[in-house]
Structure formats: structure tokens, C-alpha cells
Write an enzyme that holds these catalytic residues in place. Structure first.
Site, short mmCIF file in Angstrom:
data_model
loop_
_atom_site.label_atom_id
_atom_site.label_comp_id
_atom_site.label_asym_id
_atom_site.label_seq_id
_atom_site.Cartn_x
_atom_site.Cartn_y
_atom_site.Cartn_z
NE ARG A 167 -2.35 1.12 3.88
CZ ARG A 167 -2.32 2.22 4.59
NH1 ARG A 167 -1.19 2.61 5.15
NH2 ARG A 167 -3.41 2.95 4.76
NE ARG A 220 1.65 12.66 8.15
CZ ARG A 220 0.45 12.43 7.63
NH1 ARG A 220 -0.51 13.34 7.70
NH2 ARG A 220 0.19 11.28 7.03
CD GLN A 222 7.91 9.28 7.33
OE1 GLN A 222 8.74 9.10 6.45
NE2 GLN A 222 7.08 8.33 7.72
CD GLU A 289 -2.64 9.75 5.40
OE1 GLU A 289 -3.10 10.89 5.17
OE2 GLU A 289 -1.88 9.51 6.36
N GLY A 321 6.98 9.20 12.55
CA GLY A 321 7.24 7.87 11.98
C GLY A 321 6.67 6.77 12.86
CG ASP A 323 2.18 6.56 11.65
OD1 ASP A 323 3.35 6.16 11.53
OD2 ASP A 323 1.41 6.66 10.70
CD GLU A 525 4.41 -1.87 7.74
OE1 GLU A 525 3.58 -2.79 7.93
OE2 GLU A 525 4.08 -0.67 7.73
O1 LIG Z 1 -1.56 5.22 6.43
C1 LIG Z 1 -1.16 5.27 7.76
C2 LIG Z 1 0.25 5.78 7.92
O2 LIG Z 1 1.10 5.07 7.02
C3 LIG Z 1 2.45 5.45 6.99
O3 LIG Z 1 3.14 5.06 8.16
C4 LIG Z 1 3.76 3.81 8.21
O4 LIG Z 1 4.43 3.45 6.99
C5 LIG Z 1 5.47 4.34 6.55
C6 LIG Z 1 6.05 3.73 5.29
O5 LIG Z 1 6.76 2.55 5.56
C7 LIG Z 1 6.53 4.54 7.63
O6 LIG Z 1 7.40 5.55 7.23
C8 LIG Z 1 5.86 4.93 8.96
O7 LIG Z 1 6.85 4.94 9.95
C9 LIG Z 1 4.80 3.88 9.31
O8 LIG Z 1 4.21 4.15 10.53
C10 LIG Z 1 2.60 6.96 6.83
O9 LIG Z 1 3.96 7.33 6.94
C11 LIG Z 1 1.81 7.70 7.87
O10 LIG Z 1 1.95 9.08 7.74
C12 LIG Z 1 0.36 7.29 7.70
O11 LIG Z 1 -0.41 8.00 8.61
#
Ligand SMILES: OC[C@H]1O[C@H](O[C@H]2O[C@H](CO)[C@@H](O)[C@H](O)[C@H]2O)[C@H](O)[C@@H](O)[C@@H]1O
Length: 571
Positions: A167, A220, A222, A289, A321, A323, A525
């Protein structure tokens, strides 16, 4: 300390609210429209297997006016819901498949067996697996195929990209650091440089390196690791042109984090003034999103101002990062108690110290004396601030600092010991990654003892926390980037004990990645570190595969530690 005794009364005080006016990045008509589609999709299909992000990643076949017109004219049931067949017909007729705005790209510098690849990996099955992981870059490589921002949320990028996978169809900021480490292990220097050039482009274009390369992410950032990416690539290639292009962007990024609401002024116990940083999204609405999820989570809050506050905390946690995690919550079973902006996080400040030290190295290489001096001073100041505010000598850990409730968002704060959060998180050890701390013998000794007794070291790697909350950045999940920073920090210290602990963690991590790969045929992941061979879970979306940073960390570990011929890799 148990979590409850460690949380002081001022941590529990919910009165600290940052002003919710201003600092908001405007939304766009396209994002707002796609959120309506997302919301209708949920109403039509229900929440089973529902991923709200899918709808935000579909591009329009026609202009927004025509698409909106067709959407508005869809038949509605009495409840206002569009019937499934009509909705499916609309999606087929007016929207392109999510992800079709990026096309597969053949990385020109990919070689199936690069010369000198992982020369210290001797065992046959480990070598074959490493080559398979290396080959996964071909599946994750893309280039942007579109350039009509009114039709898609994808941000245009000048160079090819590596995406994390599944995704996560677009570039992510902090993921890129470990992707680059893996690319460098596989000698894919051009692709690694492309990743860096894209992030520089994002900084120059948007004044922020967004969470990811989608329009809905520019509210935002990261964890800021661009400087480390530039340094790693520069160290392997000696490319001065890259360095010249990167330095101005890094200075802008440093300013982004050290101004406005990302900056917090705080006096230490002796009244000395320090400046540190926190996560603070430029946003106080549902994350586009995942807006259906955020609106549902906020539904129990009674008024608009509470909701806006909560939305900012959600987006700020995404900026971290992590979340989501109990680390940011006042009550770990209630997501609405997120208080991300009330915390001075250990890891963010370690990353910014690294940024300052990296800028010193890069500016030295390009002979920018005044920049070297300026950032030597800045890093000296931050090192002192981290020691005074975040270090806990008794525990041998750096602890997140909770801003107490009486001060406003922008005013100075006064350090109080009880506001250090003593709960165990892997982030409490991340500063060991930074040269300033890993070269200090006494600090390393304390940190190693403390990590060993923290409860975080598990059979298959380091757990994110000790709380099993169902959030993905908590126990029992282990994440590749977090393993990597701790392992690399310990390994680069001068302590024999630390080096051997580093190798032990790396071996456990490699084994669990190998075992799950053999079982499932894919890299994941996140992993469940309770036992070797388990995949991670929890959080707001299904566990994802692919996977950029996990591939990067395994390749980087194998490059650094090798794998002897006589050492088994099975669990
Ligand atoms: O859609 C929900 C969240 O998805 C992402 O966060 C997670 O995946 C990222 C990609 O691997 C990673 O950088 C992050 O640490 C993960 O928690 C996205 O970055 C979030 O903003 C989003 O809310």
C-alpha cells in the site's frame, strides 16, 4: 518503574494545548473530493478489508469538475449510500487504479551479482537469499508517469524512486535512509543518488520534506535523515556535485526544524537555557489518507476545538514515523489522549544532532568554513541540551521529556525530573547511534547495561516498547530501522561488550527475516520479536510486504557482519 508510577502528575495534565490557528497547510479541491469518495466507499462496502488510502491514490480520468458531477449524480439509497454496483461503475469509469501514476522502472545500475557483493557472507543459503533480497529492488523501483497535479495526489519527482511496497506506493522520507543503505550494499550508487536528488527537490519545492511524496502528506515531515543519506552516498562515491546541491537544502531543512512550533525552549535544572525540538504537524484536520478512521476516532470528543487538537496530535505522531504508539499517549488504551506535541522526543533530537554533525562533515568536504564553524557550535549546544534535558544518568538511558501543563506552546519551559518518561522504549537508546555519544566510554558502558536489563531485548530482536497496546509501534513489534540504529551505534563504539551485543542483535534479526522469508516468500514491514520467524501486526492497516527498509537493513547487516560458512541461519 512501572508505567503508572513513572508518569508524573504533570504528564497526566492534559491542559497543554498548542494554538490551533495558523500553521495550516491548505487542502486542495482534489484531496477534498477524494476524501468524499473514501467516505462513500466505506459507507458502501463496509469496513471489512477497507483501506481508505486506496481511494486517495486513485487518479482521475477526467477533470475534477466532470468527475465530481458524475459522483454527485450517482444513485443514492434512502440512507444516502451509493449502491455497490453503481459505485464500482463510477470507479471503473472515472478513476485510474491506485498506483498507476507510477510505472515500473528498470534500475540501470542493478546487476544480479554485483562485483564484490557482501564479500564476508560465506554460507551458501545466506548468500543466495541475500541475492534474492537484492533482486527485490527491481520490484520496488518506479518512476513517476504523470504530471497533472489536478488529477492525482502523487507528487512529481525528477528521478526514479524506490517505494517501500504494497500500500506504500510512493516514496517515504525516513524509509529512504535504509533503502539507500541497502542500495549501497548492492553497489547501486546511481539509484541511491536519485533517491537523494528527489528529496532535495521536495525540500526546494515545498519548503519541507514531506512524510511521503503525495499531496496529502505535505502537511507534515518525517524523521529528518536526509543529511545521513547524503553522507552515506558521498562517502561511497565522493560525488562533490551531489554535496554542493544537497548542502543548501540541508540548511533549509535545519531551519525548518529549528523555527516555529517545532522548536521548544527549555531551562535546565541549573537555569541554563536550551533549545530542543518536537514533532508538530502543520495540520489540524483528519489525515486525508485515513480521514474515515480519524473522524471515527474523534467522534467521542465533544467539541470542535478538542477535535482539531486531536487531529494535530494524530498528524504529529505520523510525522514522528511512530504512528501509533503508547509513547505519545497519556492513556495507552485511548488514542484520543495522544499528546505528541507535548513531548520533546529523544530520537528526533538525536537525528537533528546527527544532521548538524553530518553538515559539519559535508561542509568540510566542500570547504565551507563558516558553515563548519556554525554547525560545530550548533551541535555542541544540542549535545549539552540532550545531556541536560533528556539523559537520565541513573537509568543509563535518554528519556522523552513531557512538557508540563502550565506553559503555553511557545513559551519557555522549566525542566523537572518528574517529566522524564521512564517507560522503556527502544527510542531511549537511539542517541547511541550518534558519534558524540557512542565515543564516550562511560556512556556506552551505562547504555549497554541498561539495554540488557530493559526487557526490550527479545529472541528475535529489540521490541519497540514493553506495552502490548495493539498499536504497531509497541510491543511485540520490532522494526528494521530501530534495530539498525542501535546495532550500528553499539558496533561503532570502542567497547567490546557493546560490539558483541550489536552482533548478537543483528544475527537474531537476520535469522527472523530469513525464516519468515522462507515461510512466506516475502520481506515484511515489521516483525514480532517474541520468537524467530514471526510477522508483526497491530495498527490501523494490514501488515505490508515488500519491503524497502527491511531489505535495506538485512543487506546492510550482512555487509557489516558477514555470515561465516559454519554458522547456521535457521531459527
Ligand atoms: O496510512 C497510515 C500511515 O502510514 C504510513 O506510516 C507507516 O508506513 C510508513 C512507510 O513505511 C513509515 O514511514 C511509517 O513509519 C509507518 O508508521 C505513513 O507514513 C503515515 O503518515 C500514515 O499516517
Amino acid at each position: 518503574n512501572s508505567p503508572s508510577t513513572a508518569m508524573s502528575s504533570s504528564i497526566a495534565n492534559p491542559s497543554l494545548k498548542c494554538p490551533d490557528s495558523g500553521l495550516i497547510k491548505p487542502s486542495t479541491p482534489l484531496i477534498e473530493f477524494l476524501e468524499r469518495v473514501q467516505s462513500m466507499a466505506l459507507a458502501t462496502f463496509g469496513d471489512r478489508d477497507f483501506d481508505p488510502k486506496l481511494y486517495m491514490d486513485m487518479s482521475l480520468k477526467f477533470d475534477l469538475g466532470k468527475t465530481n458531477w458524475a459522483f454527485e449524480r450517482l444513485p443514492r439509497l434512502g440512507s444516502g449510500v451509493v449502491p455497490a454496483r453503481a459505485f464500482e461503475g463510477f470507479v471503473r469509469g472515472y478513476m485510474n487504479e491506485a498506483g498507476s501514476d507510477l510505472v515500473r522502472h528498470d534500475p540501470g545500475d542493478y546487476v544480479a551479482v554485483p562485483e564484490g557483493f557482501l564479500s564476508r557472507v560465506e554460507r551458501g543459503e545466506v548468500r543466495s537469499w541475500a541475492l534474492e533480497v537484492h533482486s527485490l529492488w527491481r520490484n520496488l523501483s518506479r518512476r513517476v508517469a504523470v504530471e497533472e497535479p489536478e488529477l492525482h495526489t502523487l507528487l512529481w519527482l525528477p528521478e526514479p524512486v524506490m517505494v517501500p511496497g504494497s500500500r506504500f506506493r510512493e516514496v517515504y522520507y525516513w524509509d529512504s535512509y535504509w533503502v539507500i543503505r541497502g542500495l549501497l550494499a548492492g553497489k547501486m550508487y546511481d539509484t541511491a543518488k536519485s533517491m537523494v536528488y528527489n528529496l532535495i527537490y521536495l525540500m526546494d519545492t515545498y519548503g519541507i520534506i514531506p512524510n511521503g511524496a503525495r499531496a496529502y502528506y505535505i502537511n507534515r515531515s518525517q524523521p529528518p535523515l536526509l543529511s545521513g543519506m547524503v553522507l552515506e552516498v558521498y562517502n561511497r562515491t565522493g560525488d562533490l556535485a551531489l554535496l554542493e546541491k544537497a548542502l543548501p537544502a540541508l540548511l533549509k531543512e535545519h531551519n525548518f526544524w529549528n523555527s516555529g512550533t517545532h522548536k521548544v525552549d527549555i531551562d535546565d535544572a541549573d537555569g541554563r537555557k536550551h533549545s530542543l525540538n518536537r514533532y508538530f504537524a502543520l495540520w489540524n484536520e483528519p489525515r486525508p489518507e485515513t480521514s474515515t478512521i480519524d473522524i471515527e476516532s474523534a467522534s467521542k470528543l465533544s467539541n470542535d476545538s478538542e477535535k482539531r487538537h486531536f487531529y494535530r496530535e494524530l498528524a504529529s505522531a505520523a510525522e514522528s514515523g511512530w504512528d501509533f504508539s503508547s509513547r505519545w499517549m497519556r492513556n495507552q488504551s485511548d488514542i484520543t489522549t495522544l499528546a505528541t506535541t507535548s513531548i520533546i522526543p529523544v530520537d528526533l533530537n538525536a537525528y537533528i544532532l546527527k544532521m548538524e554533525l553530518d553538515i559539519v562533515s559535508l561542509a568540510r568536504a566542500s570547504r565551507k568554513k563558516h558553515v563548519v564553524e556554525q554547525f560545530l557550535e550548533a551541535s555542541g549546544r544540542r549535545e549539552k541540551a540532550i545531556k541536560a534535558i533528556l539523559w537520565n544518568d541513573e537509568m543509563g538511558q535518554w528519556l522523552d521529556y513531557w512538557l508540563s501543563g502550565t506553559n503555553s506552546c511557545v513559551e519557555g519551559h522549566k525542566w523537572e525530573a518528574c517529566n522524564q518518561n521512564q517507560n522503556a522504549f527502544v527510542s531511549n537508546f537511539i542517541p547511541i547511534w550518534i558519534e558524540s555519544f557512542r565515543t564516550d566510554e562511560a556512556t556506552v558502558k551505562k547504555v549497554v547495561t541498561s539495554l540488557k536489563s530493559s526487557g526490550l531485548l527479545c529472541d528475535a530482536g529489540i521490541a519497540t516498547s514493553l506495552s502490548n497496546t495493539g498499536q504497531q509501534w509497541d510491543y511485540p513489534n520490532g522494526w528494521a530501522p530501530l534495530q539498525h540504529m542501535i546495532v550500528e551505534g553499539l558496533a561503532k563504539s570502542n567497547s567490546h561488550e557493546a560490539k558483541s551485543l550489536a552482533e548478537d542483535i543483528a544475527v537474531r534479526w537476520i535469522k527472523t527475516n530469513y525464516a519468515t522469508y522462507q515461510k512466506t516468500g516475502t520481506m515484511h514491514e515489521k516483525y514480532d520479536v517474541q520468537a524467530c520467524g514471526r510477522i508483526g501486526g497491530g495498527g490501523e492497516y494490514k501488515p505490508q510486504t515488500g519491503f524497502g527498509w527491511s531489505n535495506g537493513v538485512v543487506l546492510s547487516f550482512l555487509e557489516d557482519f558477514g555470515w561465516p560458512r559454519d554458522c547456521k541461519i535457521d531459527c
